[in-house]
Design a protein around this motif. Structure first.
Motif, short mmCIF file in Angstrom:
data_model
loop_
_atom_site.label_atom_id
_atom_site.label_comp_id
_atom_site.label_asym_id
_atom_site.label_seq_id
_atom_site.Cartn_x
_atom_site.Cartn_y
_atom_site.Cartn_z
N ASN A 128 35.33 46.90 50.31
CA ASN A 128 35.89 48.25 50.26
C ASN A 128 34.96 49.18 49.49
OD1 ASN A 128 36.44 47.79 47.53
ND2 ASN A 128 38.66 47.95 47.72
N GLU A 129 35.36 50.43 49.38
CA GLU A 129 34.44 51.42 48.81
C GLU A 129 34.09 51.12 47.35
OE1 GLU A 129 37.84 51.44 49.41
OE2 GLU A 129 38.11 53.55 49.94
N ARG B 174 45.43 47.84 48.58
CA ARG B 174 45.60 48.95 47.62
C ARG B 174 46.64 48.58 46.56
NH1 ARG B 174 40.93 51.27 48.91
NH2 ARG B 174 40.93 52.34 50.93
N ALA B 175 47.71 47.88 46.96
CA ALA B 175 48.76 47.53 46.00
C ALA B 175 48.24 46.53 44.97
CB ALA B 175 49.96 46.96 46.75
N ILE B 176 47.39 45.59 45.38
CA ILE B 176 46.82 44.63 44.43
C ILE B 176 45.99 45.35 43.38
CG2 ILE B 176 45.05 42.83 44.22
CD1 ILE B 176 46.09 41.71 46.90
N GLU B 177 45.13 46.24 43.82
CA GLU B 177 44.29 46.96 42.86
C GLU B 177 45.14 47.84 41.95
OE1 GLU B 177 41.18 48.96 44.97
OE2 GLU B 177 40.14 47.09 45.48
N GLN B 178 46.18 48.49 42.49
CA GLN B 178 47.02 49.34 41.66
C GLN B 178 47.80 48.51 40.65
OE1 GLN B 178 47.09 52.82 41.71
NE2 GLN B 178 48.13 52.37 39.76
N ALA C 244 38.70 47.10 39.37
CA ALA C 244 39.22 46.24 40.43
C ALA C 244 38.55 46.61 41.75
CB ALA C 244 40.74 46.41 40.55
N PHE C 245 38.06 45.61 42.46
CA PHE C 245 37.40 45.85 43.74
C PHE C 245 37.64 44.67 44.67
CE2 PHE C 245 34.42 44.35 40.55
CZ PHE C 245 33.76 43.28 41.15
N SER D 180 40.18 39.96 45.77
CA SER D 180 40.00 41.01 44.77
C SER D 180 39.44 40.44 43.48
CB SER D 180 41.33 41.71 44.48
OG SER D 180 41.81 42.37 45.63
N THR D 181 38.55 41.18 42.87
CA THR D 181 37.93 40.81 41.59
C THR D 181 38.31 41.83 40.54
OG1 THR D 181 36.05 39.79 42.74
CG2 THR D 181 35.73 40.38 40.42
N PHE D 182 38.55 41.35 39.32
CA PHE D 182 38.95 42.22 38.22
C PHE D 182 38.00 42.00 37.04
CE2 PHE D 182 42.90 40.54 40.24
CZ PHE D 182 43.17 41.68 41.01
#
Length: 530
Positions: free
Chosen positions: A302-303, A414-418, A433-434, A449-451
Motif C-alpha cells: 500500500n501507499e 484500513r481497519a487494521i492500521e487504524q 503501520a504499513f 501489516s507491520t507495526f
C-alpha cells in the motif's frame, strides 16, 4: 554463529542510514537505545534441570537457553531483557525417526511435557515453555536435516523434518528438482515446521501453499508410529494429512515428510510496477489473478509501505531518479508498488510478462523494469534483520497477517492500521503501520501489516503495550471475518481467537483428536488450543 537473542547470524547487519533514521523519528518519535542482557548473565541465572541424573537428555545451560524461545514479540522481549522465563529441563537431538520416537518414549516415562523444536522461527509462541511444576523437554529435529530419497518418476522427495529451506533446495537441485517454498523465514525454518504451521511461501501463486506440496508424513506420537498420505488422490474418507497440517506439535513429532516436487524452471524474473493509487493497484492485481495468469508472485504494497520501503532502501539518489520518472508518467503521492514474478519456460515467461503488464497498463500501472525486482529478490529474506536494527535504535516491531475475500480486503486493511494507531494513541504514543498483500487468490488475498513503535524501555511496559496492540488488531480481524492467521499459525498468541473461526464443535474435534493420539496431554500444551 546464529544470534541467541535476535534474527540471523551474529555477522548479519541491516544498516539504517541517516535518511531512514530521520524518517522513523518523524513518524514515531526518537528512540532510546536499550541496554540488553548478555548471554552469560542469562546462563548464570538459569535454574538447574529438574530431570533425574542419567535421563537421556542434554542439560547443558547454553543448549537449553538456545531452544527456549522463538521469534514472537514476547520471545524477543524475554531474550533481549534477559528475563528468559521457563526453559526446558533438557534437550534431545535425535538424528532419525527411531531416535525421535525413543526420546518421546523417554519423556513419557519421566512424566515430562514435550515442546518440539525445528528452526526456532515461530513468531506466535509455538516454542513457549509452560510454567509448570513437572519437567519439560525440547525434542529438537535440527539434526534430521537431509534429503532421504527422490523418486524421479513420481516427482517426490522425502526429507527429515528438520531440514531448513536452503538445504531443501540445495539437495534437490543436484537431482534437477525444486520444492519452491520460500517463506521469509526460509534461511532457518524447516520443512516439518512448514507443514505443522500450514506455511505459505512468497511464490505460492506458482508452487502452492505447503498443503499442496505435502504428500505424506511419518509421525512419532505418544500412542505409537503413525503414517499419513502417500497417494496422489483418494476418496477413502477424510484426508488425514489435513489433521497433521496445522497441528503445531499437539499430535506428536512429525519426523519425515514426502513433498511434491517441480522441475527447475528455465527462466525467472522479478519486476516492479507502480500504480497511482491503491484502488487502481488492487483492481489490477485482482484482474491478473482472476485471469489465471501463470505468475509465481504478486506482492502489492500500500501507499504507506511503498513510501517506507523507498525511504529505508538507502539509495536516495536512485530513489530521486525513480520519483522524477514516475512523476513524468503521472504517478506522484499515494503511489503503490507491485512486485511480480514470472517463472517457467522462456516462452511461458514472455507470454505471461506481456499479459500481466498489459493488465497493469489498463489500470494505469507503470513498469519500471527488472532492476527493482532484482534488488528485492536479492534481499527477500533479509527483512527480519530490520527488526534487529530497529531494536538497537530503540524501536519495537511486530506483524499481523490474515486473509479475506476481495470485497472485504481494503476495508480490513484500513481497519487494521487504524486499530494500531488507536491502540498506541491510548498510550500517548505514535505507531508506523504499513501493509502489503503477500498472497493472492481468485477469491481474495492475504493482508500482512507491520507495526513499528517506540520501545518503552522496560520489558513489562513493552509487553503491556504489545498486548494492547495485538488484542485490538486481532479483534478487528475477527470482526471483519478474517482468519486469525494466513501463514504464521496459531501458537499461543492467536489461540484466544481460534474459536471464533472454528466454532465450538470444531474446537471440540481438535481436542478430541489430540486426546486420541496424546492421552496424557504431554505434547506442546497451550499451543493451538488450551
Amino acid at each position: 554463529m546464529r544470534r541467541w537473542n535476535g534474527w540471523g547470524e551474529d555477522s548479519d547487519d541491516y544498516a539504517l542510514g541517516d535518511d531512514a533514521r530521520a524518517f522513523l523519528k518523524d513518524r514515531v518519535g526518537a528512540g532510546t537505545a536499550p541496554r540488553d542482557a548478555v548471554l552469560q548473565q542469562v546462563l548464570e541465572a538459569l535454574p538447574a534441570s529438574r530431570l533425574p541424573s542419567g535421563a537421556p537428555f542434554e542439560t547443558e545451560a547454553r543448549l537449553r537457553v538456545l531452544h527456549a524461545r522463538g521469534q514472537s514479540f514476547p520471545d524477543w522481549v524475554a531474550l533481549r531483557s534477559g528475563r528468559v522465563g521457563p526453559c526446558a529441563d533438557g534437550v534431545a537431538l535425535p538424528s532419525s525417526h527411531d531416535e525421535a520416537a525413543q526420546a518421546l518414549a523417554s519423556a513419557r516415562r519421566l512424566g515430562a511435557l514435550v515442546v518440539p523444536y525445528g528452526g526456532g522461527t515461530s513468531v506466535v509462541g509455538h516454542l513457549a515453555v509452560p510454567p509448570v511444576d513437572r519437567p519439560v523437554v525440547n525434542i529438537s529435529l535440527e539434526r534430521m536435516n537431509r534429503l532421504l530419497s527422490v523418486d524421479d518418476k513420481a516427482w517426490l522427495g522425502s526429507f527429515g523434518a528438520g531440514t531448513p529451506g536452503p538445504q531443501v533446495e540445495a539437495q534437490l537441485r543436484s537431482h534437477g528438482f525444486m520444492l519452491g517454498h520460500f517463506p521469509q523465514s526460509y534461511p532457518y525454518s524447516t520443512v516439518g515446521g512448514w507443514v505443522v504451521t500450514r506455511s505459505s511461501g512468497q511464490q505460492s501463486l506458482r508452487y502452492g501453499r505447503i498443503e499442496q506440496m505435502f504428500a505424506s508424513g511419518r509421525l512419532a506420537t505418544p500412542r505409537g508410529q503413525w503414517s499419513v498420505g502417500g497417494v496422489p488422490a483418494s476418496s477413502a474418507g477424510p484426508d488425514l494429512r489435513e489433521i497433521v497440517l496445522g497441528s503445531e506439535g499437539r499430535l506428536g513429532l512429525l519426523t519425515e515428510v514426502s513433498m511434491r516436487l517441480r522441475r527447475l524452471p528455465e527462466e525467472e524474473s522479478f519486476h516492479g510496477v507502480f500504480f497511482p493509487d491503491w484502488e487502481s493497484a488492487v483492481d489490477a492485481v485482482r484482474a491478473m489473478v482472476q485471469a489465471d495468469l501463470p505468475l509465481s508472485m504478486l506482492r502489492l504494497s500500500n501507499e504507506i509501505e511503498t513510501e517506507t520501503q523507498l525511504r529505508l532502501a538507502g539509495h536516495p539518489q536512485m530513489i530521486r531518479w525513480l520519483q522524477r520518472y514516475l512523476g513524468m508518467r503521472g504517478i506522484d503521492r499515494g503511489q503503490c508498488m507491485l512486485m511480480l514474478a514470472v517463472t517457467g519456460t522462456l516462452a511461458e515467461c514472455r507470454r505471461t510478462r506481456r499479459d500481466a503488464l498489459a493488465i497493469a497498463k489498463r489500470h494505469r500501472g507503470v513498469h519500471v523494469g527488472k532492476g527493482m525486482g532484482k534488488a528485492w529478490a536479492r534481499n527477500r529474506f533479509r527483512g527480519p534483520l530490520l527488526r534487529n536494527a530497529l531494536w538497537e535504535l530503540g524501536y519495537a516491531a511486530d506483524t499481523v497477517e490474515t486473509c479475506v475475500n476481495w470485497p472485504a480486503a481494503t476495508g480490513l486493511m484500513r481497519a487494521i492500521e487504524q486499530a494500531a494507531h488507536d491502540a498506541m494513541a491510548a498510550e500517548n504514543e505514535r505507531i508506523h503501520a504499513f501493509t502489503h498483500l503477500s498472497h493472492v487468490y481468485r477469491q481474495g488475498c492475504s493482508i500482512y501489516s507491520t507495526f513499528v513503535f517506540r520501545s518503552a524501555g522496560d520489558p513489562d511496559a513493552n509487553l503491556e503495550r504489545w498486548h494492547k496492540l495485538k488484542s485490538q488488531v486481532s479483534e478487528v480481524i475477527v470482526s471483519h471475518g478474517g482468519t486469525i492467521s494466513h501463514q504464521h499459525g496459531v501458537g499461543v498468541d492467536h489461540a484466544p481467537y481460534l474459536p471464533a473461526e472454528k466454532g465450538a464443535l470444531g474446537m471440540d474435534l481438535l481436542r478430541a483428536v489430540a486426546r486420541e493420539l496424546d492421552p496424557d496431554g504431554i505434547m506442546n500444551p497451550g499451543k493451538l488450543f488450551s
